[in-house]
Design a protein around this motif. Sequence first.
Motif, PDB file in Angstrom:
ATOM      1  N   THR A 115     -16.533  -1.680 -10.649  1.00 38.72           N
ATOM      2  CA  THR A 115     -15.819  -0.535  -9.838  1.00 38.72           C
ATOM      3  C   THR A 115     -14.862  -0.739  -8.880  1.00 38.72           C
ATOM      4  OG1 THR A 115     -17.618  -0.209  -8.282  1.00 38.72           O
ATOM      5  CG2 THR A 115     -17.988   1.206 -10.318  1.00 38.72           C
ATOM      6  N   THR A 116     -15.065  -2.081  -8.573  1.00 39.81           N
ATOM      7  CA  THR A 116     -14.244  -2.583  -7.436  1.00 39.81           C
ATOM      8  C   THR A 116     -13.900  -4.062  -7.848  1.00 39.81           C
ATOM      9  OG1 THR A 116     -16.250  -3.006  -6.051  1.00 39.81           O
ATOM     10  CG2 THR A 116     -14.743  -0.969  -5.660  1.00 39.81           C
ATOM     11  N   ASN A 117     -13.261  -4.759  -7.234  1.00 42.05           N
ATOM     12  CA  ASN A 117     -13.131  -6.316  -7.466  1.00 42.05           C
ATOM     13  C   ASN A 117     -12.536  -6.664  -6.094  1.00 42.05           C
ATOM     14  OD1 ASN A 117     -12.126  -8.814  -8.118  1.00 42.05           O
ATOM     15  ND2 ASN A 117     -11.336  -8.243 -10.051  1.00 42.05           N
ATOM     16  N   ARG A 118     -13.147  -7.100  -5.082  1.00 41.88           N
ATOM     17  CA  ARG A 118     -12.947  -7.491  -3.696  1.00 41.88           C
ATOM     18  C   ARG A 118     -12.274  -9.226  -3.820  1.00 41.88           C
ATOM     19  NH1 ARG A 118     -14.434  -4.373   0.312  1.00 41.88           N
ATOM     20  NH2 ARG A 118     -16.416  -2.911  -0.313  1.00 41.88           N
ATOM     21  N   ALA A 119     -12.652  -9.661  -4.814  1.00 43.00           N
ATOM     22  CA  ALA A 119     -12.239 -10.994  -5.007  1.00 43.00           C
ATOM     23  C   ALA A 119     -10.571 -11.012  -5.199  1.00 43.00           C
ATOM     24  CB  ALA A 119     -12.850 -11.711  -6.093  1.00 43.00           C
ATOM     25  N   GLU A 120     -10.228  -9.979  -5.777  1.00 40.46           N
ATOM     26  CA  GLU A 120      -8.746  -9.875  -6.136  1.00 40.46           C
ATOM     27  C   GLU A 120      -7.892  -9.131  -5.026  1.00 40.46           C
ATOM     28  OE1 GLU A 120      -7.251  -7.741  -9.857  1.00 40.46           O
ATOM     29  OE2 GLU A 120      -7.824  -9.667 -10.855  1.00 40.46           O
ATOM     30  N   THR A 128       0.643  -1.272   0.102  1.00 43.58           N
ATOM     31  CA  THR A 128      -0.120   0.150   0.090  1.00 43.58           C
ATOM     32  C   THR A 128       0.804   1.335   0.028  1.00 43.58           C
ATOM     33  OG1 THR A 128      -0.470  -0.070   2.434  1.00 43.58           O
ATOM     34  CG2 THR A 128      -1.860  -1.212   1.021  1.00 43.58           C
ATOM     35  N   THR A 129       2.132   1.150   0.465  1.00 44.11           N
ATOM     36  CA  THR A 129       3.022   2.225   0.280  1.00 44.11           C
ATOM     37  C   THR A 129       4.209   1.627   0.013  1.00 44.11           C
ATOM     38  OG1 THR A 129       3.554   1.910   2.958  1.00 44.11           O
ATOM     39  CG2 THR A 129       1.949   3.630   2.371  1.00 44.11           C
ATOM     40  N   HIS A 130       5.195   2.653  -0.605  1.00 40.38           N
ATOM     41  CA  HIS A 130       6.646   2.248  -0.907  1.00 40.38           C
ATOM     42  C   HIS A 130       7.262   3.567  -0.617  1.00 40.38           C
ATOM     43  CE1 HIS A 130       9.905   0.338  -3.157  1.00 40.38           C
ATOM     44  NE2 HIS A 130      10.046   1.342  -3.817  1.00 40.38           N
ATOM     45  N   LYS A 131       8.393   3.343   0.101  1.00 42.91           N
ATOM     46  CA  LYS A 131       9.335   4.399   0.463  1.00 42.91           C
ATOM     47  C   LYS A 131       8.564   5.712   0.880  1.00 42.91           C
ATOM     48  CE  LYS A 131      13.020   3.127  -2.517  1.00 42.91           C
ATOM     49  NZ  LYS A 131      13.904   3.579  -3.847  1.00 42.91           N
ATOM     50  N   GLY A 132       7.502   5.549   1.606  1.00 46.10           N
ATOM     51  CA  GLY A 132       6.636   6.638   2.440  1.00 46.10           C
ATOM     52  C   GLY A 132       5.668   7.138   1.426  1.00 46.10           C
ATOM     53  N   LYS A 133       5.475   6.588   0.415  1.00 44.84           N
ATOM     54  CA  LYS A 133       4.416   6.920  -0.398  1.00 44.84           C
ATOM     55  C   LYS A 133       3.407   5.986  -1.066  1.00 44.84           C
ATOM     56  CE  LYS A 133       7.684  10.408  -2.738  1.00 44.84           C
ATOM     57  NZ  LYS A 133       8.069  10.804  -3.927  1.00 44.84           N
ATOM     58  N   PRO A 134       2.213   6.432  -1.307  1.00 48.70           N
ATOM     59  CA  PRO A 134       1.130   5.609  -1.793  1.00 48.70           C
ATOM     60  C   PRO A 134       1.541   4.781  -2.997  1.00 48.70           C
ATOM     61  CG  PRO A 134       0.030   7.636  -1.090  1.00 48.70           C
ATOM     62  CD  PRO A 134       1.684   7.888  -1.399  1.00 48.70           C
ATOM     63  N   SER A 135       1.232   3.502  -3.049  1.00 48.62           N
ATOM     64  CA  SER A 135       1.644   2.823  -3.971  1.00 48.62           C
ATOM     65  C   SER A 135       0.985   1.474  -4.470  1.00 48.62           C
ATOM     66  CB  SER A 135       3.320   2.082  -3.784  1.00 48.62           C
ATOM     67  OG  SER A 135       3.042   1.190  -2.597  1.00 48.62           O
ATOM     68  N   GLN A 136      -0.432   1.589  -4.014  1.00 50.29           N
ATOM     69  CA  GLN A 136      -1.341   0.475  -4.635  1.00 50.29           C
ATOM     70  C   GLN A 136      -1.250   0.410  -5.985  1.00 50.29           C
ATOM     71  OE1 GLN A 136      -4.531   1.588  -1.378  1.00 50.29           O
ATOM     72  NE2 GLN A 136      -4.842  -0.038  -2.489  1.00 50.29           N
ATOM     73  N   GLU A 137      -1.280  -0.956  -6.473  1.00 51.16           N
ATOM     74  CA  GLU A 137      -1.560  -1.130  -7.958  1.00 51.16           C
ATOM     75  C   GLU A 137      -2.968  -1.301  -8.382  1.00 51.16           C
ATOM     76  OE1 GLU A 137       1.026  -4.229  -9.493  1.00 51.16           O
ATOM     77  OE2 GLU A 137       2.380  -3.863  -7.680  1.00 51.16           O
ATOM     78  N   THR A 138      -3.288  -1.685  -9.471  1.00 52.76           N
ATOM     79  CA  THR A 138      -4.700  -1.768  -9.908  1.00 52.76           C
ATOM     80  C   THR A 138      -5.177  -3.095  -9.841  1.00 52.76           C
ATOM     81  OG1 THR A 138      -4.046  -2.067 -12.280  1.00 52.76           O
ATOM     82  CG2 THR A 138      -4.266   0.235 -11.776  1.00 52.76           C
ATOM     83  N   VAL A 139      -6.524  -3.301  -9.747  1.00 50.04           N
ATOM     84  CA  VAL A 139      -7.275  -4.551  -9.802  1.00 50.04           C
ATOM     85  C   VAL A 139      -7.823  -4.571 -11.361  1.00 50.04           C
ATOM     86  CG1 VAL A 139      -7.857  -4.838  -7.466  1.00 50.04           C
ATOM     87  CG2 VAL A 139      -9.180  -3.480  -8.990  1.00 50.04           C
ATOM     88  N   THR A 140      -8.041  -5.802 -11.632  1.00 53.13           N
ATOM     89  CA  THR A 140      -8.827  -5.994 -13.042  1.00 53.13           C
ATOM     90  C   THR A 140     -10.321  -5.536 -12.780  1.00 53.13           C
ATOM     91  OG1 THR A 140      -9.234  -8.160 -12.762  1.00 53.13           O
ATOM     92  CG2 THR A 140      -7.336  -7.803 -13.912  1.00 53.13           C
ATOM     93  N   LEU A 141     -10.994  -4.819 -13.684  1.00 49.92           N
ATOM     94  CA  LEU A 141     -12.300  -4.527 -13.781  1.00 49.92           C
ATOM     95  C   LEU A 141     -13.113  -4.984 -15.039  1.00 49.92           C
ATOM     96  CD1 LEU A 141     -11.607  -0.996 -12.115  1.00 49.92           C
ATOM     97  CD2 LEU A 141     -12.351  -3.363 -11.029  1.00 49.92           C
TER      98      LEU A 141
END
Length: 465
Positions: free
Chosen positions: A327-332, A266-279
């Motif tokens: 809009t979201t993908n909870r399974a992923e 969720t973070t990398h080197k103190g910055k937000p870094s989340q990747e995408t899910v497939t939609l």
Amino acid sequence: MISNRALLTSVFSAVFLQNEIRFMSVSAVHVKEGTEKASSIIRKSIGLKSPKNLWWAKQVTPEYYVAGRLSRRQIQYASEGGFKSVVSLFTYKDKKNCCLGVDYLPSTTEMDSYAKEAGLHFRTVLYSSKVSSAVQSVSDLEESLKNLPKPALLFSDRGYSMTFTLLMYLLKSQINTDFTVENAVAVSELLGMDFSLKCTNRVLCNVTGENIDFPKLDSLPKQWLSYWLATPVYKNWFIAGQILDSHIPLIKQAGFKSVVNLRAGTTHKGKPSQETVTLLNIKDGSRTYGDDTLGPRQSLETLRQQIIDPSKDNSYVSPNSSQNFATTNRAEFGDLIGYNEEIEKLSFRKAGFPYYHVPVVNSEPFSAELFSLYQPELMDSVNRGPVLIHCASSKRAGYIAVLAAAVQHHHDLAWALSKLSQLGMAISPSKKPDIYEMYVNVLTKKGNKTHCHSNKSGKICTECN
């Protein structure tokens, strides 16, 4: 006479049944025991137009891919990612509440409807449970493939029997003059499928007129195809794209002993870094947090600009969907922003399953130093037994897994580069130069002095000198 599907399947290989399957692996044709031979097979990049959605579709030829029994979502992704047709070897009268995500595995009638909804051609090869012979099944496949738009995704329960039938068809029909006996053996090896028994060879000989010898190599876990979505790399190393929460029981059942996740936290080197899910019905490629032209990816405003097919009904997503895109993908392991590594970590910990997080961030280059940093954890994971390394599309996983396998088993740079080509991940000084340099630095004599055998001291390793 072969009276039912299970017996037909047993004739194909005599080592697997519909619900109880034994698996081994194969070596290259006419290879002496204990030797290694690089395959001449070079595959296209994984996933056609959508590697994050279709990482599980395995190439046999550029026109034909194979998979296990498909969920509705996989049929939809097949269409969105570039497939034109879907072909089922068997007829499934009933749906199966299973394991591939929020969707159950639909019956053949439902699959036909879902395929048409997604704009795909759908065909079934064997309509009856009573089939006269494996030879006849090849003729039935040939008939099903006539005038079929390509590329086509062919499937059976775990992909095993469809793959064997397709190989027999390709060898018999000679529609592709480059598809030789050696190609068939190499493909079966890359897919981790054993067709080496005498009865299998007799069937191949009866169908193709070829005396084919698939050498046996006991190196892969015998039950790994219980999680057929994975791709074998070498011995205990396997790769995958983004797995789902519902996959965890299957991964354990398949004999994997740990999972390594390369996706960003969720973070990398103190910055937000989340990747995408497939939609569903949304193009891939837009950034999680947006950019100068687009807002955050999962905002409705951004998503409406990324729709693949505006003509889809809302029911394409779900019966109660308020729009025709997801809009979201909870399974992923997704949240309202995108992929959330912390949710995945928690799921594996709840299941009591060994889990390693070694993030390889897309915005940063690969390097020998990065591999050296993660090498102890990678070797610790494989020491437990078969390990599944995953990222979003399996590409990062492939680059790391092949290099780790080469280091563990003392293979050279040429072996590693050939293995990457077989997986559809070819690199060179001009193609993925940072990854190529990492491989050179780790696998050449100079690099091995500091990077092999988890040597972090910088001293020369006596095994490599």
